[in-house]
Design a protein around this motif. Sequence first.
Motif, PDB file in Angstrom:
ATOM      1  N   GLU A   1       1.065  -1.381  -0.326  1.00 20.85           N
ATOM      2  CA  GLU A   1      -0.355  -0.131  -0.011  1.00 20.85           C
ATOM      3  C   GLU A   1       0.674   1.756  -0.363  1.00 20.85           C
ATOM      4  O   GLU A   1       0.842   2.143  -0.861  1.00 20.85           O
ATOM      5  CB  GLU A   1      -1.253   0.165   1.220  1.00 20.85           C
ATOM      6  CG  GLU A   1      -2.186   1.364   1.189  1.00 20.85           C
ATOM      7  CD  GLU A   1      -2.851   1.301   2.266  1.00 20.85           C
ATOM      8  OE1 GLU A   1      -3.906   2.329   2.129  1.00 20.85           O
ATOM      9  OE2 GLU A   1      -2.718   0.204   3.300  1.00 20.85           O
ATOM     10  N   ARG A   2       1.861   1.605   0.830  1.00 18.97           N
ATOM     11  CA  ARG A   2       2.889   2.337   0.859  1.00 18.97           C
ATOM     12  C   ARG A   2       3.579   2.413  -0.899  1.00 18.97           C
ATOM     13  O   ARG A   2       3.684   3.573  -0.849  1.00 18.97           O
ATOM     14  CB  ARG A   2       3.876   2.547   1.968  1.00 18.97           C
ATOM     15  CG  ARG A   2       3.134   2.365   3.192  1.00 18.97           C
ATOM     16  CD  ARG A   2       4.817   2.653   4.423  1.00 18.97           C
ATOM     17  NE  ARG A   2       4.420   2.001   5.960  1.00 18.97           N
ATOM     18  CZ  ARG A   2       4.834   1.586   6.818  1.00 18.97           C
ATOM     19  NH1 ARG A   2       5.749   0.302   6.003  1.00 18.97           N
ATOM     20  NH2 ARG A   2       4.022   1.064   7.918  1.00 18.97           N
TER      21      ARG A   2
ATOM     22  N   ASN B   1       1.122   3.909  -2.958  1.00 22.92           N
ATOM     23  CA  ASN B   1       0.915   5.607  -2.712  1.00 22.92           C
ATOM     24  C   ASN B   1       1.622   6.112  -2.638  1.00 22.92           C
ATOM     25  O   ASN B   1       1.550   7.476  -3.417  1.00 22.92           O
ATOM     26  CB  ASN B   1       0.487   5.534  -1.240  1.00 22.92           C
ATOM     27  CG  ASN B   1      -0.798   5.007  -0.378  1.00 22.92           C
ATOM     28  OD1 ASN B   1      -1.518   4.611  -1.039  1.00 22.92           O
ATOM     29  ND2 ASN B   1      -0.727   5.123   0.434  1.00 22.92           N
TER      30      ASN B   1
ATOM     31  N   ASP C   1       0.357   7.984  -5.817  1.00 18.37           N
ATOM     32  CA  ASP C   1      -0.102   8.714  -6.484  1.00 18.37           C
ATOM     33  C   ASP C   1      -1.577   7.999  -6.707  1.00 18.37           C
ATOM     34  O   ASP C   1      -2.212   8.511  -7.440  1.00 18.37           O
ATOM     35  CB  ASP C   1      -0.007   9.994  -7.522  1.00 18.37           C
ATOM     36  CG  ASP C   1       1.230  10.647  -7.098  1.00 18.37           C
ATOM     37  OD1 ASP C   1       1.081  11.282  -5.690  1.00 18.37           O
ATOM     38  OD2 ASP C   1       1.499  11.300  -7.697  1.00 18.37           O
TER      39      ASP C   1
ATOM     40  N   SER D   1      -4.728   6.640  -5.270  1.00 13.23           N
ATOM     41  CA  SER D   1      -5.696   6.889  -4.020  1.00 13.23           C
ATOM     42  C   SER D   1      -6.789   5.320  -3.367  1.00 13.23           C
ATOM     43  O   SER D   1      -6.915   5.502  -5.054  1.00 13.23           O
ATOM     44  CB  SER D   1      -6.013   8.364  -3.987  1.00 13.23           C
ATOM     45  OG  SER D   1      -6.552   8.046  -4.913  1.00 13.23           O
TER      46      SER D   1
ATOM     47  N   LYS E   1      -7.502   0.733  -5.123  1.00 14.67           N
ATOM     48  CA  LYS E   1      -7.025   2.522  -5.409  1.00 14.67           C
ATOM     49  C   LYS E   1      -6.711   2.406  -6.377  1.00 14.67           C
ATOM     50  O   LYS E   1      -7.028   1.674  -7.884  1.00 14.67           O
ATOM     51  CB  LYS E   1      -5.587   1.991  -5.085  1.00 14.67           C
ATOM     52  CG  LYS E   1      -4.818   1.032  -4.180  1.00 14.67           C
ATOM     53  CD  LYS E   1      -3.706   0.959  -3.048  1.00 14.67           C
ATOM     54  CE  LYS E   1      -3.373   2.412  -2.579  1.00 14.67           C
ATOM     55  NZ  LYS E   1      -4.122   3.118  -1.258  1.00 14.67           N
TER      56      LYS E   1
END
Length: 146
Positions: free
Chosen positions: A112-113, A116, A119, A121, A139
Amino acid sequence: MIFIKQINKKDIDLCYELDSNTISLWTKEQWANEFKKDGTKIFGLLIKNLVIGICVFQVVLDEAQINYFVVKKKFRKQGFGSYLMSYLVKKCEKLKLKKLLLEVSQSNVTAERFYNRFDFSTVGIRKNYYKDGSHALLKEKKLTTK
């Protein structure tokens, strides 16, 4: 030498082996089915002739769904995943796609990091989606078409 190349159905065993040694997401039959889907592209990240990462994505209209993304454990946190993701984003932008979509387990904090940082979301949640009861985070990354 690092490079990315499109993988074809003769490499199913290679894909299945890498998957089995990393996230164990698909059976060999599921891998075979991925190669048959319309709009699906499978890319391998290679060092010399060794495949260290694979990305499977499917283009539908003006979007692409990442169905599979992995880098071998011993090559993680060295920039190889970022190299592969950057390649994928550029490829999708050249195809004039508007969005890149994926899902990731809420319990996979590292992934997930990673997403992220590019970009992505979170735009939705599928509750209790995975076998272990964890939720799937949906996402999305909006793309700039050139």
